[in-house]
Design a protein around this motif. Structure first.
Motif, mmCIF file in Angstrom:
data_model
loop_
_atom_site.group_PDB
_atom_site.id
_atom_site.type_symbol
_atom_site.label_atom_id
_atom_site.label_comp_id
_atom_site.label_asym_id
_atom_site.label_seq_id
_atom_site.Cartn_x
_atom_site.Cartn_y
_atom_site.Cartn_z
ATOM 1 N N GLY A 95 0.633 -1.283 0.140
ATOM 2 C CA GLY A 95 0.145 0.037 0.170
ATOM 3 C C GLY A 95 0.847 1.226 -0.057
ATOM 4 O O GLY A 95 0.390 2.203 -0.172
ATOM 5 N N PHE A 96 2.228 1.129 0.064
ATOM 6 C CA PHE A 96 3.035 2.387 -0.070
ATOM 7 C C PHE A 96 3.442 2.511 -1.459
ATOM 8 O O PHE A 96 4.229 3.665 -1.679
ATOM 9 N N MET A 97 2.959 2.044 -2.369
ATOM 10 C CA MET A 97 3.376 1.867 -3.716
ATOM 11 C C MET A 97 3.147 3.209 -4.169
ATOM 12 O O MET A 97 3.900 4.119 -4.781
ATOM 13 N N GLU A 98 1.941 3.836 -4.395
ATOM 14 C CA GLU A 98 1.557 5.164 -4.974
ATOM 15 C C GLU A 98 2.137 6.415 -4.257
ATOM 16 O O GLU A 98 2.795 7.290 -4.616
ATOM 17 N N GLU A 113 13.214 2.113 -3.033
ATOM 18 C CA GLU A 113 13.071 0.591 -3.403
ATOM 19 C C GLU A 113 11.613 0.216 -2.439
ATOM 20 O O GLU A 113 11.364 0.497 -1.280
ATOM 21 N N HIS A 114 10.549 -0.189 -3.480
ATOM 22 C CA HIS A 114 9.439 -0.567 -2.999
ATOM 23 C C HIS A 114 9.248 -1.859 -3.020
ATOM 24 O O HIS A 114 9.286 -2.728 -3.861
ATOM 25 N N ALA A 115 8.622 -2.520 -1.661
ATOM 26 C CA ALA A 115 8.486 -4.003 -1.509
ATOM 27 C C ALA A 115 7.277 -4.372 -2.013
ATOM 28 O O ALA A 115 6.098 -3.717 -1.476
ATOM 29 N N SER A 125 12.911 1.371 -7.653
ATOM 30 C CA SER A 125 12.894 -0.063 -7.806
ATOM 31 C C SER A 125 11.781 -0.741 -7.082
ATOM 32 O O SER A 125 11.430 -0.418 -6.181
ATOM 33 N N THR A 126 11.715 -1.887 -7.412
ATOM 34 C CA THR A 126 10.735 -2.858 -6.627
ATOM 35 C C THR A 126 11.477 -4.335 -6.458
ATOM 36 O O THR A 126 12.176 -4.735 -7.174
#
Length: 357
Positions: A95-98, A113-115, A125-126
């Motif tokens: 839910g932290f993506m946006e 860096e998004h998990a 990056s993901t």
């Protein structure tokens, strides 16, 4: 008041925990959806943060904020961390993506860096782990150990990661026990011990004698321990305080090597945006000790399954597999492609109930 002092004061007001001191250190930040003491998901991410400190010593400074709600609060927390001078920020929940993407646009010189997400930018990056491989092992054990043929599953949110896990666990439970039935409760939380305990108790009252969870606290373990003969599995970390029973094994998320490598890339100036999705073979997904509460033949089968996946000899989504409505998905021997798995929004044949919108 100097700018540095002002930012420090604001950071303390927001509850940012800072480790080490500033200077020329590389500053690494972490945004957590739960508390670092949750015993599961956030606990393992924070172990990765501590591994960075241990590996790089005085060359780094780490900061973190825990229990950040997904949404607007996350955007504020990530922004504040960037303002504090973080060189690299790990945002560790879907839910932290946006919020991550929006903040990254404002701070193009900061690396993010998004998990578990799927959106990237030149400075975003993901990364994620193939947790569904661990769910296959759990399903194998669960299918063999259930006496009631009812397995309960505490699901967090209806996103592809969670749906993949349910499908993988079910497929591998059914392979060893065609009579198995899954009962699923959607908790709509990653971490809420009270809700998780209630969900576990409800599943037990429905006849489940094995509980799987895709939530982060140890509350389901405690509920199972209180109930008696109910098998559980650790989620994201070992949850060893409940071993050897009810917790008979676990999925362990091992983030430390990735965090160290990405920190090194920032320090070297070689960091580039990428998308990483590793599993058992790369060591990002671990299977915790299978305790003596599991019969020897069941343990041997589970370990053989683990080794086959690690060697790339077996994929948990190998046909024939139909969708829930009976339509064909994968033919005999056909393996699911990553694109379908990453967007998975359907149950496999045999599961009952509907995926919530």
């Amino acid at each position: 008041m100097t700018l540095t002092r002002l930012l420090t004061t604001v950071a303390l007001a927001l509850g940012l925990a800072t480790v080490a001191t500033a200077g020329d250190k590389t500053k690494i930040g972490f945004i957590y959806v739960g508390p670092i003491g949750d015993g599961g998901w956030t606990y393992e991410h924070d172990k990765g943060r501590l591994a960075i400190e241990d590996h790089f010593g005085d060359a780094v400074e780490t900061v973190y904020q825990e229990s950040v709600p997904e949404g607007a609060d996350a955007e504020r927390a990530i922004t504040q961390m960037a303002l504090q001078g973080a060189d690299l920020i790990f945002t560790t929940s879907f839910g932290f993506m946006e919020p991550t993407i929006e903040v990254a646009k404002t701070f193009p010189d900061v690396k993010f860096e998004h998990a578990t997400g799927y959106k990237t930018l030149p400075n975003v990056s993901t990364y994620s782990a193939r947790f569904y491989e661990g769910r296959a092992v759990q399903g194998h054990i669960a299918g063999r150990m259930t006496q009631s043929n009812i397995i309960g599953y505490i699901a967090s949110y209806p996103i592809p990661e969670v749906i993949r896990g349910i499908n993988s666990a079910y497929l591998h439970a059914r392979k060893v026990n065609p009579d198995v039935e899954f009962k699923i409760i959607w908790a709509y939380t990653w971490f809420d011990p009270a809700k998780e305990a209630d969900a576990a108790q409800a599943l037990i009252e429905q006849g489940a004698d094995v509980i799987l969870q895709h939530t982060d606290s140890t509350a389901p373990q405690a509920a199972a321990e209180k109930a008696g003969d109910v098998v559980t599995f650790g989620q994201a970390s070992d949850m060893a305080e409940y071993a050897p029973f009810p917790r008979v094994s676990s999925i362990i998320d091992n983030w430390a090597p990735y965090y160290i490598a990405r920190t090194q890339a920032v320090m070297d100036g070689t960091w580039q945006s990428q998308q990483v999705w590793h599993g058992i073979g790369k060591g990002m997904v671990g299977i915790g000790e299978i305790t003596d509460a599991v019969p020897a033949d069941v343990r041997a089968g589970a370990l053989a399954l683990k080794e086959a996946m690690a060697a790339g000899e077996y994929h948990p989504f190998t046909g024939p597999i139909n969708r829930q409505d009976g339509s064909a998905w994968l033919a005999e021997g056909e393996v699911a492609d990553d694109g379908t798995l990453l967007g998975m929004d359907f149950y496999v044949e045999g599961l009952s109930g509907q995926i919530p919108n």
